[in-house]
Design an enzyme around this catalytic site. Sequence first.
Site, PDB file in Angstrom:
ATOM      1  N   GLY A  13      11.833 107.059  66.651  1.00 59.34           N
ATOM      2  CA  GLY A  13      12.957 107.149  65.848  1.00 59.34           C
ATOM      3  C   GLY A  13      12.530 107.322  64.088  1.00 59.34           C
ATOM      4  CG  ASP A  14      13.190 104.950  62.159  1.00 57.08           C
ATOM      5  OD1 ASP A  14      14.642 105.172  61.930  1.00 57.08           O
ATOM      6  OD2 ASP A  14      12.668 104.161  61.804  1.00 57.08           O
ATOM      7  CE  LYS A  17      17.584 109.608  65.248  1.00 59.70           C
ATOM      8  NZ  LYS A  17      15.916 109.087  65.283  1.00 59.70           N
ATOM      9  N   GLY A  41      19.248 104.077  61.963  1.00 57.50           N
ATOM     10  CA  GLY A  41      19.624 103.599  60.325  1.00 57.50           C
ATOM     11  C   GLY A  41      19.657 105.845  60.171  1.00 57.50           C
ATOM     12  CG  HIS A  42      21.398 108.052  62.233  1.00 57.08           C
ATOM     13  ND1 HIS A  42      21.690 109.145  62.789  1.00 57.08           N
ATOM     14  CD2 HIS A  42      19.691 107.796  62.219  1.00 57.08           C
ATOM     15  CE1 HIS A  42      20.945 109.095  64.282  1.00 57.08           C
ATOM     16  NE2 HIS A  42      20.160 107.570  63.829  1.00 57.08           N
ATOM     17  CB  THR A  43      18.427 107.684  54.922  1.00 52.91           C
ATOM     18  OG1 THR A  43      17.636 107.126  55.908  1.00 52.91           O
ATOM     19  CG2 THR A  43      18.428 107.834  54.167  1.00 52.91           C
ATOM     20  CD  GLN A 220      18.279 104.016  69.156  1.00 53.61           C
ATOM     21  OE1 GLN A 220      19.659 104.416  69.577  1.00 53.61           O
ATOM     22  NE2 GLN A 220      19.293 103.534  67.772  1.00 53.61           N
ATOM     23  N   PRO A 300       8.412  97.041  57.408  1.00 54.00           N
ATOM     24  CG  PRO A 300       6.521  96.221  57.274  1.00 54.00           C
ATOM     25  CD  PRO A 300       7.866  95.826  57.394  1.00 54.00           C
ATOM     26  CB  SER A 405      11.831 118.721  56.417  1.00 53.58           C
ATOM     27  OG  SER A 405      13.056 117.718  55.906  1.00 53.58           O
TER      28      SER A 405
HETATM   29  P1  GDP Z   1      16.619 109.400  61.870  1.00 54.58           P
HETATM   30  O1  GDP Z   1      16.570 107.454  61.475  1.00 54.58           O
HETATM   31  O2  GDP Z   1      16.040 110.313  62.537  1.00 54.58           O
HETATM   32  O3  GDP Z   1      18.026 110.122  60.871  1.00 54.58           O
HETATM   33  O4  GDP Z   1      15.890 108.640  59.851  1.00 54.58           O
HETATM   34  P2  GDP Z   1      16.085 107.794  59.098  1.00 54.58           P
HETATM   35  O5  GDP Z   1      17.200 107.812  58.257  1.00 54.58           O
HETATM   36  O6  GDP Z   1      15.806 106.631  59.473  1.00 54.58           O
HETATM   37  O7  GDP Z   1      14.793 108.391  58.017  1.00 54.58           O
HETATM   38  C1  GDP Z   1      14.477 109.398  57.818  1.00 54.58           C
HETATM   39  C2  GDP Z   1      13.733 109.283  56.173  1.00 54.58           C
HETATM   40  O8  GDP Z   1      12.726 110.283  55.924  1.00 54.58           O
HETATM   41  C3  GDP Z   1      15.155 108.852  55.060  1.00 54.58           C
HETATM   42  O9  GDP Z   1      14.355 108.261  54.362  1.00 54.58           O
HETATM   43  C4  GDP Z   1      15.163 110.329  55.317  1.00 54.58           C
HETATM   44  O10 GDP Z   1      16.250 110.302  53.198  1.00 54.58           O
HETATM   45  C5  GDP Z   1      13.448 110.533  54.618  1.00 54.58           C
HETATM   46  N1  GDP Z   1      13.539 112.072  54.809  1.00 54.58           N
HETATM   47  C6  GDP Z   1      14.422 112.800  55.429  1.00 54.58           C
HETATM   48  N2  GDP Z   1      13.106 114.246  56.026  1.00 54.58           N
HETATM   49  C7  GDP Z   1      12.199 113.779  54.336  1.00 54.58           C
HETATM   50  C8  GDP Z   1      11.233 115.265  54.196  1.00 54.58           C
HETATM   51  O11 GDP Z   1      11.436 116.299  54.495  1.00 54.58           O
HETATM   52  N3  GDP Z   1      10.985 114.691  53.434  1.00 54.58           N
HETATM   53  C9  GDP Z   1      10.703 113.151  52.989  1.00 54.58           C
HETATM   54  N4  GDP Z   1      10.090 113.225  51.946  1.00 54.58           N
HETATM   55  N5  GDP Z   1      11.445 112.058  53.027  1.00 54.58           N
HETATM   56  C10 GDP Z   1      12.773 112.818  54.150  1.00 54.58           C
HETATM   57  P1  IMO Z   2      17.189 106.148  64.659  1.00 52.03           P
HETATM   58  O1  IMO Z   2      18.363 106.348  65.482  1.00 52.03           O
HETATM   59  C1  IMO Z   2      13.257 103.604  65.172  1.00 52.03           C
HETATM   60  C2  IMO Z   2      13.125 100.210  67.942  1.00 52.03           C
HETATM   61  C3  IMO Z   2      13.324  98.722  67.474  1.00 52.03           C
HETATM   62  C4  IMO Z   2      12.870  98.380  68.663  1.00 52.03           C
HETATM   63  C5  IMO Z   2      12.869  98.938  69.791  1.00 52.03           C
HETATM   64  C6  IMO Z   2      14.072  97.923  69.779  1.00 52.03           C
HETATM   65  O2  IMO Z   2      16.841 104.868  63.152  1.00 52.03           O
HETATM   66  O3  IMO Z   2      15.913 106.191  64.488  1.00 52.03           O
HETATM   67  P2  IMO Z   2      16.531  97.505  69.697  1.00 52.03           P
HETATM   68  O4  IMO Z   2      17.094  96.201  68.787  1.00 52.03           O
HETATM   69  O5  IMO Z   2      16.692  98.961  69.569  1.00 52.03           O
HETATM   70  O6  IMO Z   2      16.680  96.311  71.266  1.00 52.03           O
HETATM   71  O7  IMO Z   2      14.699  97.362  69.789  1.00 52.03           O
HETATM   72  O8  IMO Z   2      13.571 100.076  69.651  1.00 52.03           O
HETATM   73  N1  IMO Z   2      14.466 100.722  67.679  1.00 52.03           N
HETATM   74  C7  IMO Z   2      14.359 102.112  66.624  1.00 52.03           C
HETATM   75  N2  IMO Z   2      13.327 101.767  65.613  1.00 52.03           N
HETATM   76  N3  IMO Z   2      14.272 103.596  64.656  1.00 52.03           N
HETATM   77  C8  IMO Z   2      15.986 103.912  65.420  1.00 52.03           C
HETATM   78  O9  IMO Z   2      16.696 104.488  65.146  1.00 52.03           O
HETATM   79  C9  IMO Z   2      15.803 102.885  66.288  1.00 52.03           C
HETATM   80  N4  IMO Z   2      16.448 101.793  67.194  1.00 52.03           N
HETATM   81  C10 IMO Z   2      15.592 101.136  68.079  1.00 52.03           C
HETATM   82  O10 IMO Z   2      12.065  98.892  66.585  1.00 52.03           O
HETATM   83  O11 IMO Z   2      10.572  98.222  68.674  1.00 52.03           O
HETATM   84 MG    MG Z   3      16.025 105.854  61.122  1.00 56.15          MG
END
Ligand code: GDP
Ligand code: IMO
Ligand code: MG
Length: 416
Positions: A13-14, A17, A41-43, A220, A300, A405
């Site tokens: 995850g994170d 996307k 949580g998609h930023t 995720q 964190p 990216s």
């Molecule tokens: P998602 O859940 O897959 O949409 O990802 P998140 O939004 O939870 O986490 C990705 C983080 O990385 C966000 O704060 C984005 O703004 C940041 N991000 C995305 N691409 C880049 C990149 O190429 N470089 C940096 N430094 N940050 C990025």
């Molecule tokens: P995005 O879409 C990162 C993790 C939680 C935990 C496990 C189970 O932003 O990538 P849950 O609340 O789903 O039952 O938690 O999955 N988790 C994620 N980790 N990015 C996410 O979503 C997540 N959604 C759930 O931290 O370990």
């Molecule tokens: Mg996320």
Amino acid sequence: MSQAQIVIGLQWGDEGKGKIVDHMAQRQEYVCRFAGGHNAGHTIVVDGKKYALHLVPSGILNPNAKNIVGNGVVISPKDFIEELTQFDNLEGRLFVSDKAHLLLPYHAQIDKALEALKGKDAIGTTGKGIGPAYVDKIARVGHRVGELLDTNKLATKIVGYFEQNSVIFEALGINKPDFDELKKELDGYKQELLPFIANTTQMMWDILKEDKKVLLEGAQGTMLDIDHGTYPYVTSSTTISAGACSGLGLNPKDIGKVTGIAKAYCTRVGNGPFPSEDISEEGDIIRERGHEFGTTTGRPRRCGWFDAVAAAHAVRLNGVDQIALMKLDVLDGFKEVKVCVAYEVDGKQVDYVPYDLEDAKPVYKVFKGWDKCKGIRDFASLPKNTQDYIVALEEMVGAKMGVISTSPDRDDTIIR
Ligand code: GDP
Ligand code: IMO
Ligand code: MG
């Protein structure tokens, strides 16, 4: 008849996307979520302004794209309604499946209570109630968005459910809702959500038949998938590309190009195995530079090196055609960059994801680092060592890195 493109997280995850879906959405007519809930949580960063999306698809920032939340998603009406307040003119631009399951406040209470009981064995969930909402769905005692149309009936069923399970709710310290208060709460949800509730399965069939450009947005990541992730430290939904079929009412032939999203390193939030985790100062540097703190919970994130074995597993599971490699700039300034190329399990080296990753030790290959790639927008301008790193990763995981990216901003994206 068009085929939908899909974006999937290849790690825990994170991966970024949100950024890539937003980037691709500029050329799409529909963006659709198919799994998960507001644990996601998609930023997205556009012109320096940051948006954090949880349930609303990341196509919302393209005024020409319509957004669908499919039946595979679990929806907390309270959180969804709150999220919608950041956007105007959503009617006709946002559709929610009448078959999606409702995630109600008691699901979050159950989630937190069960995690507390697990103590040191806790999964480290987001505490949003995702597991309990999917448990109710599978146990056939859940409630669907379509039931909001008759709130009297829905409130009666929910109170009845609490009465049937009073022993469990009492043990968990969760109070039975008062009928009148519950009905009022549900009426509020109904009023806000009614304009968006639709038969999205039929919509998906119609728009593909009309040759529309459709993008499916995963939530995720593959290693959090209920079947193929690091069970039990996973989420409760099918996060891989196969989940898009059941989560939107599609068949496998409806899905075309698959883009897998991976960071140039790895992170994980919550508990569970993470072989390439780096608990030294280098992991801390990645966390600080990459701002690796959860978008949903602020926790964190655990940080470490790119895991090519897990990534190759994810490429195969999802049918990845191309990878978007994210956050390369976070590795700027490292003298050396490591990649996990195999695991050592019970004294033997393996190059696949074993049954349990708990005791797998990483086998690393070390690459030369680079000074700076932040903000670079064409491949040829990347430092030579960065180019070598990318080409080596492509060979290891078996997919082309077609998108790269180099900052959070929409425009700092290399298309190869
Ligand atoms: P998602 O859940 O897959 O949409 O990802 P998140 O939004 O939870 O986490 C990705 C983080 O990385 C966000 O704060 C984005 O703004 C940041 N991000 C995305 N691409 C880049 C990149 O190429 N470089 C940096 N430094 N940050 C990025
Ligand atoms: P995005 O879409 C990162 C993790 C939680 C935990 C496990 C189970 O932003 O990538 P849950 O609340 O789903 O039952 O938690 O999955 N988790 C994620 N980790 N990015 C996410 O979503 C997540 N959604 C759930 O931290 O370990
Ligand atoms: Mg996320």
